[in-house]
Design a protein around this motif. Sequence first.
Motif, short mmCIF file in Angstrom:
data_model
loop_
_atom_site.label_atom_id
_atom_site.label_comp_id
_atom_site.label_asym_id
_atom_site.label_seq_id
_atom_site.Cartn_x
_atom_site.Cartn_y
_atom_site.Cartn_z
N GLN A 216 0.87 -1.11 -0.01
CA GLN A 216 0.00 -0.03 -0.15
C GLN A 216 1.00 1.30 0.11
OE1 GLN A 216 -2.70 -0.68 3.32
NE2 GLN A 216 -4.11 -1.52 1.86
N ALA A 217 1.80 1.24 0.81
CA ALA A 217 2.75 2.26 0.69
C ALA A 217 3.38 2.89 -0.43
CB ALA A 217 3.92 1.97 1.82
N VAL A 218 3.68 1.80 -1.41
CA VAL A 218 4.35 2.20 -2.51
C VAL A 218 3.05 2.53 -3.72
CG1 VAL A 218 5.75 1.33 -4.58
CG2 VAL A 218 6.01 0.48 -2.38
N VAL A 219 1.80 1.59 -3.70
CA VAL A 219 0.81 1.97 -4.43
C VAL A 219 0.23 3.19 -4.32
CG1 VAL A 219 -1.44 0.92 -5.05
CG2 VAL A 219 0.42 -0.69 -5.17
N GLY A 220 0.36 3.71 -2.98
CA GLY A 220 -0.19 5.19 -2.95
C GLY A 220 0.29 6.19 -3.42
N VAL A 221 1.44 5.86 -4.17
CA VAL A 221 2.44 7.13 -4.81
C VAL A 221 2.81 6.67 -6.05
CG1 VAL A 221 3.02 8.11 -2.62
CG2 VAL A 221 4.60 6.25 -3.54
N LEU A 222 2.02 5.88 -6.83
CA LEU A 222 2.58 5.52 -8.10
C LEU A 222 2.68 6.57 -9.02
CD1 LEU A 222 0.82 1.92 -9.01
CD2 LEU A 222 3.33 2.75 -8.20
N ASP A 223 2.23 7.74 -8.79
CA ASP A 223 2.03 8.72 -9.65
C ASP A 223 3.20 9.90 -9.35
OD1 ASP A 223 1.09 9.46 -7.22
OD2 ASP A 223 -0.52 10.78 -8.11
N PHE B 69 7.63 10.46 -7.88
CA PHE B 69 8.94 9.81 -7.31
C PHE B 69 8.85 9.73 -5.88
CE2 PHE B 69 13.20 10.44 -5.50
CZ PHE B 69 13.60 9.52 -5.75
N ALA B 70 9.37 8.38 -5.45
CA ALA B 70 9.22 8.36 -4.00
C ALA B 70 10.13 6.98 -3.83
CB ALA B 70 7.66 7.76 -3.45
N PRO B 71 11.08 7.19 -3.14
CA PRO B 71 12.17 6.30 -2.88
C PRO B 71 11.78 5.23 -1.64
CG PRO B 71 12.90 8.11 -2.32
CD PRO B 71 11.76 8.65 -2.58
N GLY C 6 6.68 2.59 -15.17
CA GLY C 6 5.92 3.28 -13.93
C GLY C 6 6.49 2.62 -12.78
N LEU C 7 7.52 1.99 -12.36
CA LEU C 7 8.28 1.62 -11.29
C LEU C 7 9.24 1.07 -11.78
CD1 LEU C 7 7.58 0.44 -8.37
CD2 LEU C 7 6.92 -1.57 -9.44
N LEU D 106 11.64 1.33 -5.70
CA LEU D 106 11.80 0.25 -4.45
C LEU D 106 12.94 -0.53 -4.41
CD1 LEU D 106 10.10 -1.26 -2.42
CD2 LEU D 106 8.85 -2.42 -4.20
N LEU D 107 13.76 -0.18 -3.37
CA LEU D 107 14.97 -0.90 -3.21
C LEU D 107 14.77 -2.15 -2.12
CD1 LEU D 107 17.44 1.91 -2.71
CD2 LEU D 107 16.49 0.83 -4.84
N GLY D 108 15.17 -3.14 -2.48
CA GLY D 108 14.84 -4.41 -1.37
C GLY D 108 16.08 -5.04 -1.26
#
Length: 731
Positions: free
Chosen positions: A211-218, A220-222, A319-320, A357-359
Amino acid sequence: MRVVRVALDVPLPTLFDYQCPVDAPASVGQRVLVPFGRGRKVGVIAQTNVQPQVAHERIKPVAHVFRDEPALDADVMELLFFSTEYYHHPVGQVVMGALPQLLRRARVPKNTATRAYRLTPAGRALEPSQLPQRAAVRRRLLAALREAAVLDLAALRKLSPAAARALPELERQGLIERVESTAGEPMRPPLAEASPTAGPALTSEQVQCVQAVVGVLDRFAPFLLRGVTGSGKTEVYFAVVAEVLARRRQALVLVPEINLTPQLIGRFRARFPEVPLATLHSNLADGERLRAWRDAQAGRARVVIGTRLAVFTPLPDLGLVIVDEEHDASFKQQDGLRYSARDLALLRAKRRAVPALLGSATPSLESYANARAGRYTLLSLPSRPDASLPQIRCVDTRRERLHHGLSQALVQAIGVRLSRGEQSLVFVNRRGYAPALVCPACGWASPCTRCSARLVLHLKARLLRCHYCGHEEPVAAVCPACGNQDLAPAGHGTQRLESALAELFPAARVLRVDRDSTRRRHAFDAMQEDIRAQRVDILVGTQMLAKGHDFPHLTLVGVVNADGALYSSDFRAAERLYALLTQVAGRAGRADRPGEVLIQTEFPEHPLYDAVRRQDYAAFAEVGLEERRQCGFPPYCHQALLRAEATRRPVVDDYLMRAARAGAALGMPVQIFDPVPPAIERVAGRERGQLLVQAAARTDLQRFLSAWWPGLSDSASRSVRWSLEVDPLEV
Ligand code: ADP
Ligand code: ZN
Ligand code: ZN
């Protein structure tokens, strides 16, 4: 008349001006053929509408514009220009180096249509193992098609030279069918059907991450996703990618060299069976790479999985960006343009206003510091959804006589696994039989004559081999220095452990997995198949086995000889050891059976082992960052390393001393250290040296490098080879 500036593959920091016909506009990113010297060269237009420095009539016209090809996307060009400036590398080499090999040539094969095959429903229903054992080729082809969905003839031939005969047979049996695969056509069914197959129900922790990532798909958010091994990071990637695909965007997934296994690709294909997927890595044939690249560029491929070079792939609907195992050193290119694909991935995401998204189970301390400082959002998965974490213990080897490097405790634990029909892995970071052959009488220790390194004993091949320069010589029967006949192997490599284990457990099937045993194409794939099918009891392996592979029957991991890195002069050695041990430990007990890890060490109380044992990354990272802060190491400073080599030591030293003086004369706020030799000073008869520069602020370092760089080649004599690395991983 219009003048364009073109990037060409030459080692000069300049672009070249050419005339372009007025009536046929050419844009930035377009490939062109231009006259150069006595011949012609392929280049890419970097600037248009240029005010030339010389008289118009002296500017040669472009020979050909490849108008039938799309130009490189603006964001890729921007990324390349950035790389040129940031890493201080010639612009033409950066731009051309990012293109698939075939696009660096004038004549690109027109028709990339090839014959390809896929499974029929009957073929999908058949388990390859149902075929008789002797039908090995057909089994392999079916298994490969199962993973890849569609494979062309070239790829299938690479699996086996006998494919050409086996394929018509499989076709007659109705197990496979022929498809035409053309770069110009849709690869696979339309997007509307592209919903993923069901995966496991996500845990609430996973849901939060998604949810954290999907919430900001529009925008840039690292994000830094820290999850213990087996915590379900890949499932998080899948869920986010599914959302990206649903919004008709493309996803770029970067993975380390060694992790781009058929297994991971197979997982992606199984989850997104209808989604066109392209893979990009250095092992592809030129034609395959070009096709994957064009599929990405045309928007046909919706998911692109690749190693570091894939960061430059044109993706119109990006998109990601995901960087899996972001700490892995293979994201750093080690020659030519020495870029960090992880860092460029972040930059690219920023320019395209999409999340990154860095994992990792063990993030690099750089990324962790960014998360702690609030520059990245930290997401975490602290537990495994379907298994408990392995029990990790240290085995104190100070008072024990080891049997070929193996402790009693480890031998016993392996015996228990054998009696239960489970698998064990003995991990050792050395291939060969022993790291050296030594003479106890005079201290001779198999030196390489061309390197400041020891020759490694390879007993199977009856050779002493240098792992740095490749030099080989027969195993000495007597000491070349004193004539003593009792030479002995020193230390332990994979071969030595393999034979010791075979001797201790004569009934067990022992498999060695290292660079020597996997040299043959697909040998590693076949070995992994054997391991999963339980045709192996004990594995002996190097870090090839440490990462990413899922072996459900493996419940014990023994680590031999890891202590070396504890007291290394390289400040990143501890971080690498922590990551490696965590990865190896993560192989044990993934499914319903709990795993056990035994680390043999002479320093059982060392804080690093303590953190590994408690699987407490945060504790390790806090201590590590504090040390770095006190010593003024990255991320609390920024570094660049000038390397030089030549056949004679004084030439190297002289070059670096002059470079140091020239740097000091610039009077800028950077610290320039004295030139020093690296850990291995001499390789293949060439002396090496290096010069470290560091600054508190990145901008200061960059300004310094811009001023310093042009002089570096001027002051180099012909006999010196040099290179500059920004943000080096090893200093
Ligand atoms: P990682 O990428 O963190 O190593 P994976 O995504 O490969 O972890 O997951 C490890 C194992 O746990 C896999 O077998 C996966 O299918 C399983 N798994 C992941 N998430 C869940 C879940 N929510 N419920 C059950 N099993 C899961
Ligand atoms: Zn001797
Ligand atoms: Zn050598």
